[in-house]
Write a protein that holds these residues in place. Structure first.
Motif, PDB file in Angstrom:
ATOM      1  N   UNK A 144       0.852  -1.185   0.000  1.00  0.00           N
ATOM      2  CA  UNK A 144       0.000   0.000   0.000  1.00  0.00           C
ATOM      3  C   UNK A 144       0.888   1.235   0.000  1.00  0.00           C
ATOM      4  N   UNK A 145       0.627   2.157  -0.938  1.00  0.00           N
ATOM      5  CA  UNK A 145       1.467   3.350  -1.034  1.00  0.00           C
ATOM      6  C   UNK A 145       0.904   4.443  -0.119  1.00  0.00           C
ATOM      7  N   UNK A 146       1.181   4.282   1.169  1.00  0.00           N
ATOM      8  CA  UNK A 146       0.755   5.234   2.195  1.00  0.00           C
ATOM      9  C   UNK A 146       1.619   5.005   3.421  1.00  0.00           C
ATOM     10  N   UNK A 147       1.700   5.996   4.288  1.00  0.00           N
ATOM     11  CA  UNK A 147       2.275   5.767   5.605  1.00  0.00           C
ATOM     12  C   UNK A 147       1.210   6.110   6.643  1.00  0.00           C
ATOM     13  N   UNK A 148       1.407   5.630   7.877  1.00  0.00           N
ATOM     14  CA  UNK A 148       0.306   5.714   8.842  1.00  0.00           C
ATOM     15  C   UNK A 148       0.811   5.554  10.262  1.00  0.00           C
ATOM     16  N   UNK A 149      -0.050   5.953  11.203  1.00  0.00           N
ATOM     17  CA  UNK A 149       0.187   5.743  12.625  1.00  0.00           C
ATOM     18  C   UNK A 149      -0.995   4.964  13.172  1.00  0.00           C
ATOM     19  N   UNK A 150      -0.714   3.790  13.778  1.00  0.00           N
ATOM     20  CA  UNK A 150      -1.757   2.947  14.378  1.00  0.00           C
ATOM     21  C   UNK A 150      -1.842   3.226  15.870  1.00  0.00           C
ATOM     22  N   UNK A 151      -3.074   3.486  16.348  1.00  0.00           N
ATOM     23  CA  UNK A 151      -3.329   3.894  17.726  1.00  0.00           C
ATOM     24  C   UNK A 151      -4.517   3.096  18.250  1.00  0.00           C
ATOM     25  N   UNK A 152      -4.483   2.756  19.527  1.00  0.00           N
ATOM     26  CA  UNK A 152      -5.614   2.102  20.169  1.00  0.00           C
ATOM     27  C   UNK A 152      -5.836   2.683  21.549  1.00  0.00           C
ATOM     28  N   UNK A 153      -6.778   2.125  22.308  1.00  0.00           N
ATOM     29  CA  UNK A 153      -6.950   2.565  23.691  1.00  0.00           C
ATOM     30  C   UNK A 153      -5.630   2.408  24.454  1.00  0.00           C
TER      31      UNK A 153
ATOM     32  N   UNK B 149     -10.850  -0.902  20.221  1.00  0.00           N
ATOM     33  CA  UNK B 149     -10.980   0.184  19.256  1.00  0.00           C
ATOM     34  C   UNK B 149      -9.639   0.409  18.551  1.00  0.00           C
ATOM     35  N   UNK B 150      -9.713   0.861  17.319  1.00  0.00           N
ATOM     36  CA  UNK B 150      -8.490   1.003  16.518  1.00  0.00           C
ATOM     37  C   UNK B 150      -8.617   2.242  15.638  1.00  0.00           C
ATOM     38  N   UNK B 151      -7.641   3.131  15.757  1.00  0.00           N
ATOM     39  CA  UNK B 151      -7.597   4.371  14.989  1.00  0.00           C
ATOM     40  C   UNK B 151      -6.339   4.375  14.131  1.00  0.00           C
ATOM     41  N   UNK B 152      -6.511   4.785  12.870  1.00  0.00           N
ATOM     42  CA  UNK B 152      -5.357   4.981  11.990  1.00  0.00           C
ATOM     43  C   UNK B 152      -5.329   6.439  11.538  1.00  0.00           C
ATOM     44  N   UNK B 153      -4.154   7.033  11.572  1.00  0.00           N
ATOM     45  CA  UNK B 153      -3.920   8.323  10.917  1.00  0.00           C
ATOM     46  C   UNK B 153      -3.113   8.004   9.671  1.00  0.00           C
ATOM     47  N   UNK B 154      -3.651   8.367   8.501  1.00  0.00           N
ATOM     48  CA  UNK B 154      -3.100   7.869   7.241  1.00  0.00           C
ATOM     49  C   UNK B 154      -2.777   9.026   6.301  1.00  0.00           C
ATOM     50  N   UNK B 155      -1.606   8.921   5.661  1.00  0.00           N
ATOM     51  CA  UNK B 155      -1.236   9.846   4.587  1.00  0.00           C
ATOM     52  C   UNK B 155      -0.950   9.052   3.316  1.00  0.00           C
ATOM     53  N   UNK B 156      -1.571   9.470   2.224  1.00  0.00           N
ATOM     54  CA  UNK B 156      -1.260   8.932   0.898  1.00  0.00           C
ATOM     55  C   UNK B 156      -0.407   9.988   0.192  1.00  0.00           C
ATOM     56  N   UNK B 157       0.883   9.697  -0.044  1.00  0.00           N
ATOM     57  CA  UNK B 157       1.787  10.761  -0.498  1.00  0.00           C
ATOM     58  C   UNK B 157       1.833  10.966  -2.003  1.00  0.00           C
ATOM     59  N   UNK B 158       0.804  10.556  -2.727  1.00  0.00           N
ATOM     60  CA  UNK B 158       0.843  10.683  -4.179  1.00  0.00           C
ATOM     61  C   UNK B 158       1.184   9.360  -4.834  1.00  0.00           C
ATOM     62  N   UNK B 159       1.376   9.394  -6.129  1.00  0.00           N
ATOM     63  CA  UNK B 159       1.595   8.180  -6.902  1.00  0.00           C
ATOM     64  C   UNK B 159       2.919   7.530  -6.545  1.00  0.00           C
ATOM     65  N   UNK B 160       2.921   6.197  -6.457  1.00  0.00           N
ATOM     66  CA  UNK B 160       4.151   5.453  -6.178  1.00  0.00           C
ATOM     67  C   UNK B 160       5.146   5.638  -7.323  1.00  0.00           C
TER      68      UNK B 160
END
Length: 338
Positions: free
Chosen positions: A98-107, A180-191
């Motif tokens: 997946x061409x994105x970066x992210x931060x995975x967060x939970x309780x 519970x599960x939260x993602x903060x996601x960035x799609x930085x443009x085309x790979x």
């Protein structure tokens, strides 16, 4: 007769739940139609304010603007609980990156290291990782989790009532605390290789997903004929979809729908915040008792993705597939034997 496929998602106003009986009846009718049809809708009237949304999105953008060293200081490779930052291209869906970066967060909970005989899914419960350079991120993200926990609980109650079930039928599965599960996601443009997969076609595992989109777009929902419906951003709305556990619990009466994200073109960034409303890890999801159960068409069967009635096994399977480097580092026993 030609089957009509949706050209736009329904828009549902959750505030009708607090209205007159006719308004609540309308809400439940619209919920039932959306949940048994396309399986996706736009949710307004949820009570989350523009100021709360701005607090979260500004903290998220600040996180992705940090130097890479600061982001990597909270790499999920450090976490046996699959919490933290994933670099662009390091997560996989359907076997492809997946061409994105992210931060995975939970309780925010203490680490639950499985004792002998306990299921391995307890590794998913534990502390988050927070960048020292951005203390406001922790405040905004944990507030968002608490607010959307409340929205999703109200929505689930109305959804169950809409098909004639007891609204609190699954309350015990979310007690004492849901996963519970939260993602903060960035799609930085085309790979660099031109691939358009921001995130590949998939369904969500749990009960309900609430997605906050920015203004860029790219989310697509799969129709029954395997074409895709674009989901344009709608200010102040959450895009809601149902997860596979609800499809299994209702024997296919409620629909978990496949969806994907196409990367924005060129160097344009896209930000999104999916929130996954899931039961506790050791919850056993009993079949839902509702009047139309005998009309249910049966849940989708996918031999490559067998679903378990115990939620934690589904969630661990998903994380282990999506984050193979974390799995190799901390949970080699979960990898397939050669």
């Amino acid at each position: 007769m030609t089957m009509q496929h949706p050209t736009a998602l329904p828009v549902i106003d959750l505030s009708l739940a607090d209205g007159a009986p006719a308004e609540r009846d309308r809400l439940r009718r619209e919920l039932r139609e959306a949940a048994t049809g396309v399986g996706f809708f736009q949710l307004v009237g949820h009570g989350v304010t523009a100021a709360e949304t701005a607090d979260l999105t500004s903290a998220m953008r600040a996180f992705f603007a940090l130097p890479e060293a600061d982001r990597l200081s909270v790499s999920n490779l450090n976490s046996p609980h699959f919490r933290g930052y994933t670099r662009t291209g390091d997560e996989r869906t359907g076997g492809s990156r997946d061409w994105r970066d992210q931060l995975d967060i939970g309780p925010e909970l203490p680490a639950h290291v499985p004792a002998p005989g306990e299921p391995a899914y307890w590794w998913l419960e534990g502390p988050n990782q927070w960048p020292a350079a951005l203390p406001e991120l922790r405040t905004a993200a944990l507030h968002w989790i608490a607010r959307l926990d409340d929205v999703a609980r109200r929505l689930l109650h109305e959804l169950l009532a809409s098909i004639g079930a007891r609204p609190d039928f699954y309350d015990d599965a979310f007690t004492p605390h849901p996963h519970l599960h939260l993602k903060l996601v960035r799609y930085p443009g085309t790979a660099p290789d031109g691939a358009a997969q921001g995130v590949g076609t998939h369904k969500d595992y749990g009960f309900i997903t609430l997605l906050l989109q920015d203004t860029v777009g790219g989310l697509q929902v799969e129709r029954p004929d395997h074409t895709f419906l674009d989901v344009p951003p709608m200010e102040g709305a959450f895009v809601v979809n149902l997860g596979e556990l609800l499809e299994v619990a209702t024997d296919g009466y409620l629909k978990a729908t496949s969806h994907r994200v196409l990367s924005p073109t060129g160097a344009r960034e896209r930000f999104s915040v999916p929130f996954f409303y899931n039961p506790r890890l050791d919850a056993h999801i009993a079949p839902l008792d509702f009047p139309h159960a005998h009309h249910a068409p049966g849940a989708t069967q996918d031999p490559a993705n067998p679903l378990h009635a115990d939620f934690g096994f589904n969630e661990l399977k998903g994380f282990a597939r999506a984050h193979p480097e974390v799995t190799r580092r901390h949970h080699a026993e979960l990898l397939p034997r050669a």
